[in-house]
Each structure stands twice: as C-alpha cells, then as structure tokens.
Design a protein around this motif. Structure first.
Motif, PDB file in Angstrom:
ATOM      1  N   TYR A  89     -29.374 -75.256 -57.139  1.00 14.57           N
ATOM      2  CA  TYR A  89     -29.846 -73.886 -56.981  1.00 14.57           C
ATOM      3  C   TYR A  89     -28.837 -72.945 -57.628  1.00 14.57           C
ATOM      4  O   TYR A  89     -27.626 -73.089 -57.434  1.00 14.57           O
ATOM      5  CB  TYR A  89     -30.017 -73.487 -55.511  1.00 14.57           C
ATOM      6  CG  TYR A  89     -30.307 -72.002 -55.356  1.00 14.57           C
ATOM      7  CD1 TYR A  89     -31.571 -71.503 -55.632  1.00 14.57           C
ATOM      8  CD2 TYR A  89     -29.300 -71.107 -55.002  1.00 14.57           C
ATOM      9  CE1 TYR A  89     -31.837 -70.153 -55.539  1.00 14.57           C
ATOM     10  CE2 TYR A  89     -29.563 -69.750 -54.905  1.00 14.57           C
ATOM     11  CZ  TYR A  89     -30.828 -69.279 -55.177  1.00 14.57           C
ATOM     12  OH  TYR A  89     -31.088 -67.929 -55.096  1.00 14.57           O
ATOM     13  N   THR A 114     -29.778 -74.053 -49.110  1.00  9.89           N
ATOM     14  CA  THR A 114     -30.727 -74.701 -50.010  1.00  9.89           C
ATOM     15  C   THR A 114     -31.340 -75.931 -49.356  1.00  9.89           C
ATOM     16  O   THR A 114     -32.540 -76.198 -49.488  1.00  9.89           O
ATOM     17  CB  THR A 114     -30.037 -75.085 -51.331  1.00  9.89           C
ATOM     18  OG1 THR A 114     -29.392 -73.938 -51.892  1.00  9.89           O
ATOM     19  CG2 THR A 114     -31.053 -75.616 -52.339  1.00  9.89           C
ATOM     20  N   ARG A 153     -34.856 -74.159 -53.951  1.00 11.20           N
ATOM     21  CA  ARG A 153     -34.160 -75.081 -54.859  1.00 11.20           C
ATOM     22  C   ARG A 153     -34.753 -74.999 -56.269  1.00 11.20           C
ATOM     23  O   ARG A 153     -35.958 -74.845 -56.446  1.00 11.20           O
ATOM     24  CB  ARG A 153     -34.258 -76.504 -54.320  1.00 11.20           C
ATOM     25  CG  ARG A 153     -35.684 -76.928 -54.061  1.00 11.20           C
ATOM     26  CD  ARG A 153     -35.790 -78.265 -53.393  1.00 11.20           C
ATOM     27  NE  ARG A 153     -37.157 -78.471 -52.923  1.00 11.20           N
ATOM     28  CZ  ARG A 153     -37.629 -79.632 -52.495  1.00 11.20           C
ATOM     29  NH1 ARG A 153     -36.856 -80.691 -52.487  1.00 11.20           N
ATOM     30  NH2 ARG A 153     -38.870 -79.721 -52.075  1.00 11.20           N
ATOM     31  N   ASP A 154     -33.891 -75.140 -57.255  1.00  7.59           N
ATOM     32  CA  ASP A 154     -34.332 -75.197 -58.644  1.00  7.59           C
ATOM     33  C   ASP A 154     -34.683 -76.621 -59.050  1.00  7.59           C
ATOM     34  O   ASP A 154     -35.533 -76.836 -59.925  1.00  7.59           O
ATOM     35  CB  ASP A 154     -33.239 -74.661 -59.575  1.00  7.59           C
ATOM     36  CG  ASP A 154     -32.956 -73.185 -59.330  1.00  7.59           C
ATOM     37  OD1 ASP A 154     -33.898 -72.462 -58.951  1.00  7.59           O
ATOM     38  OD2 ASP A 154     -31.801 -72.760 -59.508  1.00  7.59           O
TER      39      ASP A 154
END
Length: 445
Positions: free
Chosen positions: A218, A256, A263-264
């Motif tokens: 993230y 996260t 979250r990425d």
C-alpha cells in the motif's frame, strides 16, 4: 425551481407577444446575475475551502488538547495550548467572516441588480413604448415571479459552489472508495429506541489456526510512501511483534491488513481461505483492534468497554482482570459507573490503554491487534498485562511495539525499514543478525 421554469416559459411567450424589446430587457438582469455568479465561482470556492480548512484545524486542535491533557499539564504548557487555541480561533473567525460577507454581498448584488433593472424597464415602458394599462399590469404581475426566478437561479449557483467544497472534503475522506457510499441511507434512531446490537456467534470456522500475509503493498497517494511486498505468517497462540523506527510503516501495515487502508496489491489468508474484504472480515469474532490513541467516549467506564454489548458481570470482571484494570476500577469514585469525560480525559494514559484492552478482551476475538498499546504503562504493569494475555496461549496477538518487555515475549519479531521487511525471527536471532534491531534494542535510533 421546476415550478418557476414551468411558469417562465408561457409567461415569456405572452410578454414577447406584447413587446419584444421590453421582454428582452426583462431577461437581461438574468444574464447579468448568472454571469456574475459564474465569474465569482472560483473566488467563492477558495473562500469556502479556506473557511472549512480553518474549521478543521480548530476542531483537530480541540481533539488533540482533550486527548493530551495530562501531557500538557506535565509540560506546564497550559498557557501555550490556550494561546494556540485562541490563534486558531481567530484564523477561523477571519476566514468564516470573509466567506459569509462575500456570499451575503453576492446575494445583495443579485437582488439589487434585478430590482433596479426591472424598475428601469417599467420606466422605459411607461415613457417610450406606450403600453396599455392591461399590458403594463401583465408585465408588473409577471415581473415578480421572474425576479424570484432570477434570484433563485443566482443563489443556486452560489450554493452549489459552496456545496462542491464540502462534497470534495467528503470524497477525500473516502480514500479512493466509490462516491456512491455518500448516498447510502442508514436509519437514525432519534425518537425510537435503538435496536439491540447484533453480535456474530463464533463457530469452528472462525477459529484461527494460521494467518498468512502475502506480498501486501500500500502506498499513500499523496506521498508514494507506505509498505511494499510484506509477507509473513502468524500461528495460533503466538505473539508477533512488528518493530521499527518512526515512519517505518508499522501502523500502515496494521491498517492495511485490517482493511482500514485499501491495499494496492497482495492477499490475506485465514486458515488458507482467501479474505476478499478485510474491512468486513477483521471484526469480532475474527479480530479486535486498538489503535495508538484509543477512542473513548464521555460515558461510563462500563459502557466504554461494552459499547452496547450485553455481557454477564462475571465476563466483565474477567476482562477487567486480564487488562490489569481491576485495581484502578476499585479506586474510582463510582467504579464502572464513573463518567470518564470526553475522550477519557479523567483517566491516565495507562488507564485509557488498559480500558481499550478490556474492550478487546470482552469480545473474545481470535486475533488481537495492538498498536503500541503499552507505551503509557510502567514496566511492572506492562509485564503483568502481557503475562496475563499470553499465559494460556489461546489468543493470537499482532503487536506494534519497540518495548523490551514485549520483544522478549515475542515468538516472532518483524523489523520494518522504509516500508519493507529487513529482518524476521526470534529476539536472540535478530540481536545477532539485524543491525536495525540492535539499534532499537539499545535505544540508539
């Protein structure tokens, strides 16, 4: 507004039939007012944004002052805190005054422009167009409604500009989530009783055997900083400690995992089962979380622990004992019924943290997540707290801390640097292999 539009169309046709030139002049103020409103939109938006920002700074300062009363008193900084609050109040007063005066001036200009324009039109009509009394009566009758329409249209443009600022502030708080959330309706129980709080019943499926974090990433949109490719496992009944220097990404990692930050990349697994939506999954009975600064309310100590739950007195007493809060409760004037004040201002920092711990424990969650919860505790109380939490090894704990007492009890220590895991293992291993943990252990960071 819709009714005005329905009225204006046939009225305009009738007025055009009587006299085209005067009718066109009737609507000229509309164009002037709308043009002025459009021309002033950017300035009005800047003033409203500045007033909202000043309000946010002031309310934030109020919250910080209430949550740091003890620290302010210890530092003897009461006068400075009052001066700081007074300065922010003056800034907010100036910004709101500018915004209000500008908006009021626009409304005055709108109304006067229309009034002067329509008055001039009537004079011209009487002197040069030689309208009949009937035609003049129609113009006068319709002008009232047209004037209201013009002013309403201009005010709508001005109010839209102000609302756009508030809407953007709400969108910023969503952190990338869909704006449709703002339109969701939830019931307000203002006059009828609040329904009983629904609590999920723990089943064998909820029992934690293994939590797996895989390549979790993230980054904050504004800075690009965050965490990157975080992977580790947490087994049932163990204590996993995340440590690192300030701004290493410890709190970001916890948030996260829990879904408080989107979250990425990466995945989370509960007993090898993929967690699709961490924000809805990591709640009791799966997990309970206490942030760095626990959120308490101006209510009784008991209600701050229960938050609407219905628990037997024996369960409450057990949670208080485990949180090392029993002696403190006995010393309070009204015990559990003591009103603790805004953000728990009547409690010490350590009592606030242990109240938050009791709130977690009474929910009997499988995973307990602590963000530096023992930072305000003395060594003896901290040691008792962790010994009682871990004595039966039935609870799994994920903890952010740099305190030696916690590191010594940890089954696994994760060392973060700049958002990445640089070392992971037991304390004896890392004191040999990790320079960063050595610095943390010896307090040289």
């Amino acid at each position: 507004m819709f009714g005005f539009i329905v009225f204006i169309i046939p009225a305009a046709i009738i007025l055009l039939h009587i006299d085209v030139l005067i009718t066109v002049c009737v609507f000229l103020p509309l164009l002037c007012v709308v043009g002025l409103a459009q021309a002033m939109r950017q300035r009005q938006q800047r003033l409203r944004a500045a007033s909202r920002e000043a309000t946010g700074l002031l309310t934030g300062a109020i919250g910080e002052i209430f949550s740091s009363v003890q620290a302010i008193q210890v530092a003897g900084a009461e006068d400075y805190a009052v001066k700081h609050f007074h300065r922010l109040s003056q800034i907010r007063q100036r910004q709101i005054l500018r915004d209000t005066v500008f908006f009021s001036a626009l409304q005055s200009i709108f109304g006067n422009t229309v009034g002067l324009g329509t008055g001039l039109i009537l004079v011209l009509a009487a002197l040069y167009r030689h309208l009949s009394p009937g035609d003049l009566a129609i113009f006068i009758a319709y002008l009232s409604t047209i004037t209201k329409f013009i002013i309403s249209a201009a005010n709508l443009i001005a109010q839209y500009t102000q609302t756009k600022v508030s809407h953007q502030r709400l969108v910023d708080l969503l952190q990338g989530e869909s704006q449709e959330i703002l339109l969701q309706n939830d019931p307000l129980y203002l006059k009828k009783p609040v329904p009983a709080l629904h609590t999920a019943v723990k089943t064998t499926v909820d029992r934690l055997a293994l939590l797996k974090v895989a390549n979790l990433t993230y980054r904050y949109p504004d800075t690009g900083r965050g965490i990157e490719n975080i992977s580790f496992q947490l087994q049932r009944g163990t204590l996993t400690v995340i440590t690192g220097r300030i701004a290493a990404g410890k709190t970001t990692l916890l948030q996260t995992i829990l879904g408080l930050l989107p979250r990425d990349a990466g995945n989370l697994y509960w007993n090898d089962r993929l967690i699709e939506d961490p924000a809805h999954f990591f709640i009791p009975p799966h997990s309970a979380y206490t942030p760095q600064v626990p959120h308490l309310f101006s209510d009784t100590l008991e209600e701050n622990i229960l938050l609407g739950l219905h628990k037997a007195p024996a369960e409450m007493q057990q949670a208080i004992q485990l949180a090392v809060l029993a002696d403190d409760v006995d010393k309070l004037e009204d015990g559990l019924q003591t009103i603790i004040g805004t953000r728990g201002v009547k409690l010490s920092g350590g009592q606030v943290q242990r109240t938050a711990a009791a709130r977690m424990l009474i929910r009997e969650s499988e995973l307990l997540v602590f963000d530096d919860i023992s930072s305000a505790l003395d060594v003896e109380t901290e040691s008792r707290l962790w010994q009682q939490l871990l004595q039966q090894r039935q609870r799994s704990c994920l903890v952010v801390s740099h305190r030696k007492a916690v590191l010594q009890l940890a089954d696994t220590i994760i060392v973060l640097q700049a958002g990445k895991i640089t070392a992971m293992g037991t304390l004896p291993e890392l004191l040999t292999t990790s320079d960063e943990l050595k610095r943390i252990w010896h307090g040289t960071v």
